[in-house]
Design a protein around this motif. Structure first.
Motif, short mmCIF file in Angstrom:
data_model
loop_
_atom_site.label_atom_id
_atom_site.label_comp_id
_atom_site.label_asym_id
_atom_site.label_seq_id
_atom_site.Cartn_x
_atom_site.Cartn_y
_atom_site.Cartn_z
N UNK A 513 0.82 -1.21 0.00
CA UNK A 513 0.00 0.00 0.00
C UNK A 513 0.86 1.27 0.00
N UNK A 514 2.02 1.21 0.61
CA UNK A 514 2.88 2.39 0.69
C UNK A 514 4.16 2.23 -0.13
N UNK A 515 4.35 1.07 -0.78
CA UNK A 515 5.58 0.83 -1.54
C UNK A 515 6.80 0.74 -0.65
N UNK A 516 6.67 0.03 0.48
CA UNK A 516 7.74 -0.05 1.48
C UNK A 516 8.16 -1.49 1.71
N UNK A 517 9.45 -1.70 1.93
CA UNK A 517 9.98 -3.00 2.31
C UNK A 517 10.89 -2.81 3.53
N UNK A 518 10.56 -3.51 4.64
CA UNK A 518 11.42 -3.55 5.82
C UNK A 518 12.22 -4.85 5.78
N UNK A 519 13.48 -4.81 6.23
CA UNK A 519 14.28 -6.03 6.22
C UNK A 519 15.25 -6.05 7.39
N UNK A 520 15.67 -7.27 7.77
CA UNK A 520 16.65 -7.47 8.84
C UNK A 520 17.36 -8.79 8.57
N UNK A 521 18.63 -8.87 8.99
CA UNK A 521 19.40 -10.09 8.73
C UNK A 521 20.52 -10.25 9.74
N UNK A 522 20.98 -11.51 9.86
CA UNK A 522 22.17 -11.85 10.65
C UNK A 522 23.02 -12.81 9.84
N UNK A 523 24.32 -12.53 9.77
CA UNK A 523 25.28 -13.40 9.07
C UNK A 523 26.45 -13.71 9.98
N UNK A 524 26.83 -14.97 9.98
CA UNK A 524 28.11 -15.38 10.56
C UNK A 524 29.03 -15.69 9.39
N UNK A 525 30.19 -15.04 9.31
CA UNK A 525 31.07 -15.22 8.16
C UNK A 525 32.44 -15.71 8.61
N UNK A 526 33.15 -16.29 7.65
CA UNK A 526 34.47 -16.89 7.88
C UNK A 526 35.34 -16.50 6.69
N UNK A 527 36.15 -15.46 6.87
CA UNK A 527 36.90 -14.88 5.76
C UNK A 527 38.36 -15.31 5.84
N UNK A 528 38.83 -15.98 4.79
CA UNK A 528 40.17 -16.55 4.79
C UNK A 528 41.22 -15.47 4.56
N UNK A 529 42.47 -15.70 5.03
CA UNK A 529 43.52 -14.69 4.86
C UNK A 529 43.85 -14.45 3.39
N UNK A 530 44.28 -13.24 3.04
CA UNK A 530 44.72 -12.99 1.66
C UNK A 530 45.97 -13.81 1.37
N UNK A 531 46.03 -14.38 0.17
CA UNK A 531 47.16 -15.24 -0.19
C UNK A 531 48.37 -14.46 -0.68
N UNK A 532 48.21 -13.17 -0.99
CA UNK A 532 49.33 -12.38 -1.48
C UNK A 532 50.39 -12.22 -0.39
N UNK A 533 51.59 -12.83 -0.60
CA UNK A 533 52.72 -12.77 0.33
C UNK A 533 52.40 -13.31 1.72
N UNK A 534 51.46 -14.24 1.78
CA UNK A 534 51.12 -14.86 3.06
C UNK A 534 52.26 -15.74 3.57
N UNK A 535 52.96 -16.43 2.67
CA UNK A 535 54.08 -17.28 3.10
C UNK A 535 55.18 -16.44 3.72
N UNK A 536 55.54 -15.33 3.10
CA UNK A 536 56.59 -14.47 3.62
C UNK A 536 56.20 -13.89 4.97
N UNK A 537 54.97 -13.42 5.10
CA UNK A 537 54.52 -12.80 6.36
C UNK A 537 54.51 -13.80 7.50
N UNK A 538 54.40 -15.09 7.18
CA UNK A 538 54.31 -16.13 8.21
C UNK A 538 55.62 -16.90 8.36
N UNK A 539 56.74 -16.36 7.83
CA UNK A 539 58.00 -17.11 7.79
C UNK A 539 58.93 -16.74 8.94
N UNK A 540 59.87 -17.66 9.25
CA UNK A 540 60.90 -17.38 10.24
C UNK A 540 61.85 -16.31 9.75
N UNK A 541 62.07 -16.25 8.43
CA UNK A 541 62.96 -15.21 7.89
C UNK A 541 62.40 -13.82 8.18
#
Length: 625
Positions: A513-541
């Motif tokens: 009747x009023x052209x309205x939409x109400x919305x709500x949401x919940x997300x649980x996410x799991x975001x993996x580390x970026x692979x760019x230079x990940x080996x170097x950043x995690x190295x003993x060197x």
């Protein structure tokens, strides 16, 4: 492991590319039930600026394929008959049949009202923030010349902020974007000096998710851009083509050549673009010193409908960028001449099998490889550096879609394999940069100070990781409500191991009747580390370079970067205003553990991933269309 990847590609030809688009089929009949030939059938989405048209055959039948998942207005016209218009919701790759009966023109009185139906200005089924744009819309945008690609389009969406060299931040995250190109997921940093971006000229439609991300998508999902590319299928032309040439300031020259064609069963589309500019990256000084570059990109798509129940598709995507790294005045005076070369190639094959009138099965095999190289020069200051990084990703996925009453069900299993190799070296060249008498002196860097007899730091390593995922998603329409119920499970196996069950739920309530939409949401996410230079950043060197004071404060030199765990809450409102305006607003809250971030290595394209223990983000955004 390379031979195993090749074996998979050779032995699993049936595991092909997931179809992320819908198909609309139907018949147009007269009042007596006889078919109407040559009727014009138009589907359009006013908010996205998307339109696609077809004509009926002698049997009154029509098929419109490669439609992004949206709600459309279907309009049918034929001289001598009254125009018919109806809404069609396309949210799955299960073909949707419709039957349209046209009344005779003299039997009705037509009144044409200019503007858009208010119902077409809102999305009652959207339970989170979702924005669409068609090629027609963003082709009119004043996009910057140079190396910018699709990220320039994304910056027009609310919630996106720009950083240097085209890097983008969706809702406060740092480049945690996934691009799904005709079903192929790409989580590389496709921005600026880090990788070759997607050419906007190959895009038919973009659907951007930033709130209530569907359970189908994982990995890096602060923003998910679902891209439908252009196709020549169903054009009815054997060949058509175009060439565009442009010029701009800073000696910028650009060229785009495209050609397409197809029949009812086969189609092809190809695009080749190139750009050359003397301001390729963002300048780091007012003088725009040492900043030239060129980029070439190519794309091809082939569609084949073997039968009404079997559809195939192949995509090929490649890019190359060669450019100078912008200099500061001091670097230019010293003769610094660093250069970078980026190359990538992607291939995907696709098969969609229609099981019955209400179910489909589709599978995915896609492969992407990218190489980034930094070349040093004799005049480098205050440091010299070199890099050769290679990242590949193989994805195999399966999907089942089912329509059952008010339910639109989709479930799937994914396997991802990503081999990585990294080579990096650096050394200090400026005597005063890390002087022992300075208050900021770092003793651990002294061994790599070339101005004091030190030697280059060298790192070279390769490794491979895997990720296993499964999801189920159910979109339900009930009266004025729309529910989105999804669950996803990820198992990450690389430098660290982790698992996460992720509920993704949302609800929308429509007030017509009023052209309205109400919305709500919940997300649980799991975001993996970026692979760019990940080996170097995690190295003993790399850990050996950490100053003693930092080591003592943190209780160690470094901690391995873990996947980010995040809770995302969102509430929103969409409102139609009159017959031409739509207002969409939302408020969101995010709290995270092990937040992903990265640092730049001086003014180069080299980035190193970092992690923060925890964070909280509150934001509000609005868009008027």
């Amino acid at each position: 492991m390379r031979w195993k990847c090749l074996l998979l590609l050779l032995l699993v030809p049936a595991l092909l590319h997931a179809q992320a688009t819908a198909t609309l089929t139907g018949r147009v009949l007269d009042p007596a039930g006889a078919p109407i030939e040559a009727a014009s059938v138009l589907v359009e989405n006013a908010l996205a600026g998307f339109q696609k048209e077809a004509n009926t055959d002698a049997g009154g039948r029509f098929t419109i394929a490669n439609l992004p998942f949206q709600t459309y207005v279907l309009t049918v016209r034929k001289p001598g008959f009254a125009m018919e218009r109806q809404k069609v919701s396309l949210r799955t790759n299960v073909p949707v049949p419709v039957e349209v009966r046209l009344a005779l023109e003299q039997q009705v009185t037509q009144v044409e009202v200019r503007g858009t139906d208010p119902a077409a200005l809102i999305e009652p089924e959207a339970t989170g923030t979702r924005t669409e744009l068609s090629a027609t819309s963003f082709s009119r945008m004043p996009l910057p010349a140079g190396n910018r690609g699709l990220e320039s389009v994304l910056l027009s969406f609310p919630g996106f902020a720009a950083n240097a060299n085209g890097a983008i931040h969706p809702r406060g995250a740092h480049n945690q974007m996934t691009y799904v190109i005709d079903g192929m997921p790409v989580s590389d940093q496709l921005t600026g000096s880090f990788a070759n971006a997607v050419d906007p000229s190959i895009v038919q439609n973009i659907e951007l998710f930033t709130g209530n991300i569907p359970a189908e998508y994982g990995n890096k999902i602060s923003g998910v851009a679902v891209i439908t590319t252009r196709s020549g299928s169903g054009t009815g032309r054997g060949f058509s083509g175009s060439t565009q040439i442009g010029a701009a300031q800073f000696g910028t020259l650009s060229q785009v050549s495209q050609f397409a064609g197809g029949t009812d069963r086969f189609g092809y589309f190809a695009s080749f673009s190139a750009v050359k500019s003397n301001r390729f990256l963002d300048q780091v000084s007012l003088d725009n010193l040492h900043n030239g570059g060129n980029s070439e990109r190519g794309f091809a798509r082939f569609d084949y409908q073997a039968s009404p129940r079997h559809q195939f598709r192949m995509n090929l995507l490649a890019g190359r960028s060669s450019f100078e790294l912008a200099n500061l005045r001091s670097q230019h005076a010293a003769g610094q001449d660093q250069r970078q070369l980026l190359r990538d190639f992607s291939a995907s094959l696709g098969w969609l099998h229609t099981l019955n009138a209400r179910a489909t099965f589709d599978s995915t095999v896609s492969y992407r490889t990218s190489i980034a190289q930094l070349f040093p020069s004799a005049g480098d200051t205050p440091v010299t550096a070199a890099q050769a990084r290679h990242l590949s990703t193989l994805v195999i996925a399966n999907r089942v879609s089912l329509l059952a009453g008010p339910h639109t069900l989709r479930a799937g299993l994914d396997v991802q394999h990503f081999p990585i190799s990294e080579n990096f070296s650096f050394g200090i060249t400026k005597e005063g940069f890390n002087h022992p008498a300075s208050e900021t002196f770092i003793p651990t860097l002294l061994r790599h100070d070339l101005s004091r007899g030190g030697s280059l730091f060298h790192f070279s390593e390769r490794a491979a990781g895997n990720m296993y995922s499964g999801f189920v998603q159910d979109n339900i329409r009930w009266k004025r409500f729309a529910f989105s119920l999804g669950f996803r499970y990820d198992a990450y196996r690389f430098l660290v191991d982790g698992n996460q069950l992720q509920p993704r739920v949302g609800v929308a309530f429509h007030v017509p009747e009023t052209g309205t939409v109400f919305r709500a949401s919940y997300n649980r996410t799991y975001q993996t580390p970026p692979n760019e230079n990940l080996l170097l950043s995690s190295s003993d060197q790399a850990a050996a370079l950490v100053p003693a004071g930092v080591r003592d404060a943190l209780g160690g030199a470094y901690a391995r970067i873990r996947p980010e765990r995040q809770n995302v809450y969102e509430i929103g409102l969409q409102q139609a205003v009159g017959r031409k305006v739509s207002v969409n607003g939302s408020f969101y809250h995010k709290n995270s553990r092990d937040l992903q971030d990265n640092d730049n290595f001086f003014n180069t394209g080299i980035i190193f991933p970092t992690s923060l223990l925890q964070s909280r983000v509150n934001g509000a955004e609005a868009r008027v269309a």
